[in-house]
Design a protein around this motif. Structure first.
Motif, PDB file in Angstrom:
ATOM      1  N   GLY A   1       0.784  -1.227   0.000  1.00 60.89           N
ATOM      2  CA  GLY A   1       0.000   0.000   0.000  1.00 60.89           C
ATOM      3  C   GLY A   1       0.819   1.283   0.000  1.00 60.89           C
ATOM      4  O   GLY A   1       2.030   1.281   0.195  1.00 60.89           O
ATOM      5  N   LYS A   2       0.100   2.385  -0.227  1.00 58.35           N
ATOM      6  CA  LYS A   2       0.758   3.682  -0.419  1.00 58.35           C
ATOM      7  C   LYS A   2       1.409   4.212   0.856  1.00 58.35           C
ATOM      8  O   LYS A   2       2.486   4.797   0.796  1.00 58.35           O
ATOM      9  CB  LYS A   2      -0.267   4.699  -0.957  1.00 58.35           C
TER      10      LYS A   2
ATOM     11  N   GLN B   1      -1.909   8.472  -8.805  1.00 54.49           N
ATOM     12  CA  GLN B   1      -2.713   7.810  -7.765  1.00 54.49           C
ATOM     13  C   GLN B   1      -4.163   7.751  -8.243  1.00 54.49           C
ATOM     14  O   GLN B   1      -4.863   8.767  -8.237  1.00 54.49           O
ATOM     15  CB  GLN B   1      -2.631   8.601  -6.462  1.00 54.49           C
TER      16      GLN B   1
ATOM     17  N   THR C   1      -1.448   3.827  -9.347  1.00 58.65           N
ATOM     18  CA  THR C   1      -1.322   3.232  -8.012  1.00 58.65           C
ATOM     19  C   THR C   1      -2.544   3.572  -7.172  1.00 58.65           C
ATOM     20  O   THR C   1      -3.067   4.682  -7.261  1.00 58.65           O
ATOM     21  CB  THR C   1      -0.062   3.821  -7.329  1.00 58.65           C
TER      22      THR C   1
ATOM     23  N   ASP D   1      -4.781   2.211  -3.242  1.00 58.26           N
ATOM     24  CA  ASP D   1      -4.901   1.274  -2.119  1.00 58.26           C
ATOM     25  C   ASP D   1      -6.070   0.318  -2.360  1.00 58.26           C
ATOM     26  O   ASP D   1      -7.023   0.252  -1.569  1.00 58.26           O
ATOM     27  CB  ASP D   1      -5.069   2.046  -0.805  1.00 58.26           C
ATOM     28  N   GLN D   2      -6.016  -0.370  -3.483  1.00 64.72           N
ATOM     29  CA  GLN D   2      -7.049  -1.344  -3.850  1.00 64.72           C
ATOM     30  C   GLN D   2      -6.399  -2.443  -4.653  1.00 64.72           C
ATOM     31  O   GLN D   2      -5.622  -2.139  -5.564  1.00 64.72           O
ATOM     32  CB  GLN D   2      -8.077  -0.732  -4.825  1.00 64.72           C
TER      33      GLN D   2
ATOM     34  N   GLU E   1      -0.926  -0.982  -9.715  1.00 64.13           N
ATOM     35  CA  GLU E   1      -0.380  -1.656  -8.531  1.00 64.13           C
ATOM     36  C   GLU E   1      -0.680  -0.793  -7.305  1.00 64.13           C
ATOM     37  O   GLU E   1      -1.545   0.084  -7.389  1.00 64.13           O
ATOM     38  CB  GLU E   1       1.121  -1.971  -8.717  1.00 64.13           C
ATOM     39  N   MET E   2       0.044  -0.994  -6.196  1.00 62.26           N
ATOM     40  CA  MET E   2      -0.390  -0.365  -4.950  1.00 62.26           C
ATOM     41  C   MET E   2       0.702   0.446  -4.239  1.00 62.26           C
ATOM     42  O   MET E   2       0.489   0.861  -3.098  1.00 62.26           O
ATOM     43  CB  MET E   2      -0.961  -1.445  -4.012  1.00 62.26           C
ATOM     44  N   GLU E   3       1.847   0.676  -4.899  1.00 64.27           N
ATOM     45  CA  GLU E   3       2.939   1.395  -4.202  1.00 64.27           C
ATOM     46  C   GLU E   3       3.721   2.391  -5.058  1.00 64.27           C
ATOM     47  O   GLU E   3       4.364   3.294  -4.496  1.00 64.27           O
ATOM     48  CB  GLU E   3       3.969   0.405  -3.608  1.00 64.27           C
TER      49      GLU E   3
END
Ligand code: ADE
Length: 228
Positions: free
Chosen positions: A51-52, A97, A147, A149-150, A171-173
């Motif tokens: 996650g971020k 994001q 990116t 948070d999912q 992706e998530m980061e």
């Protein structure tokens, strides 16, 4: 030179740590940081957790506490662009994001005041990556990475992200690491190998291909170290 190598999950950095000798461990702010000398490079390696927020913390810690001067990220992503198949590599030219939303105030998706929708990766590191890809004889696509948070496992969400940001993979980061590096003036490079297509099968595909795709990305990042 001090170079940071980040992943989000253990599988994304273990192949790199496994190739190093005399690795030291350091515990900072709930994470383990590994340091080792590789040729003349002082390496700092860690996985952030997913996650971020966690990835921003790790990037900032690497830079502020360990003195990282160049940041490389290795990991897996879901494909948006249908050209990208499982195991293919994509290097981010710029990142955004996709879950940042204050459109209620008239701003575009992915934007907050004094920020920017897209953060651009370092052009020199992208050039080095293109040279390494040629040398290794592997295909490396350059494109936009989104990116959030999912974990995306829906055609509808994936299409929306693709259309809204012209994104090739998600992706998530990546974007959170990009924001931190950009703010702290550290050149960065985000590499991902595709683990799934962010569709209904994404959960199953991710579990199936995480390890093999993470290894492809890590091997490429390791080869880049010789060219920095
Ligand atoms: N990383 C790899 N696959 C992903 C997906 N489908 N969604 C978010 N992050 C990912």
């Amino acid at each position: 030179m001090v170079v940071g190598v980040m992943g989000a999950m253990p599988e994304e950095i273990e192949p790199i740590i496994g190739r190093l000798e005399n690795v030291q461990k350091h515990e900072v702010a709930g994470n383990t940081y590994y340091t080792a000398l590789y040729g003349s490079i002082d390496l700092v390696i860690a996985y952030s957790k997913i996650g971020k927020v966690f990835s921003a913390l790790t990037a900032a810690t690497m830079i502020e506490k360990f003195g990282v001067q160049k940041m490389l990220f290795s990991g897996v992503a879901g494909a948006i662009n249908p050209e990208l198949k499982i195991g293919d590599l994509i290097a981010a030219t710029k990142l955004c994001q996709h879950d940042l939303d204050i459109t209620a105030f008239g701003h575009p998706y992915g934007f907050v005041p004094e920020g920017k929708v897209f953060v651009e990766a370092n052009p020199r590191l992208l050039e080095i990556a293109a040279d390494v890809a040629r040398k290794l004889g592997v295909k490396l696509k350059q494109g936009v990475i989104a990116t959030g948070d999912q974990f995306v496992a829906s055609l509808e969400r994936k299409s929306w992200i693709g259309e809204t940001f012209n994104a090739d993979a998600l992706e998530m980061e990546g974007a959170s690491v990009a924001v931190v590096c950009d703010a702290l003036n550290v050149p960065f490079f985000i590499l991902r190998a595709i683990s799934d297509a962010a569709d209904m099968d994404a959960g199953f595909d991710f579990d199936t291909f995480l390890q093999s795709s993470a290894l492809k990305s890590a091997e490429f990042i390791f080869a880049m170290l010789d060219e920095l």
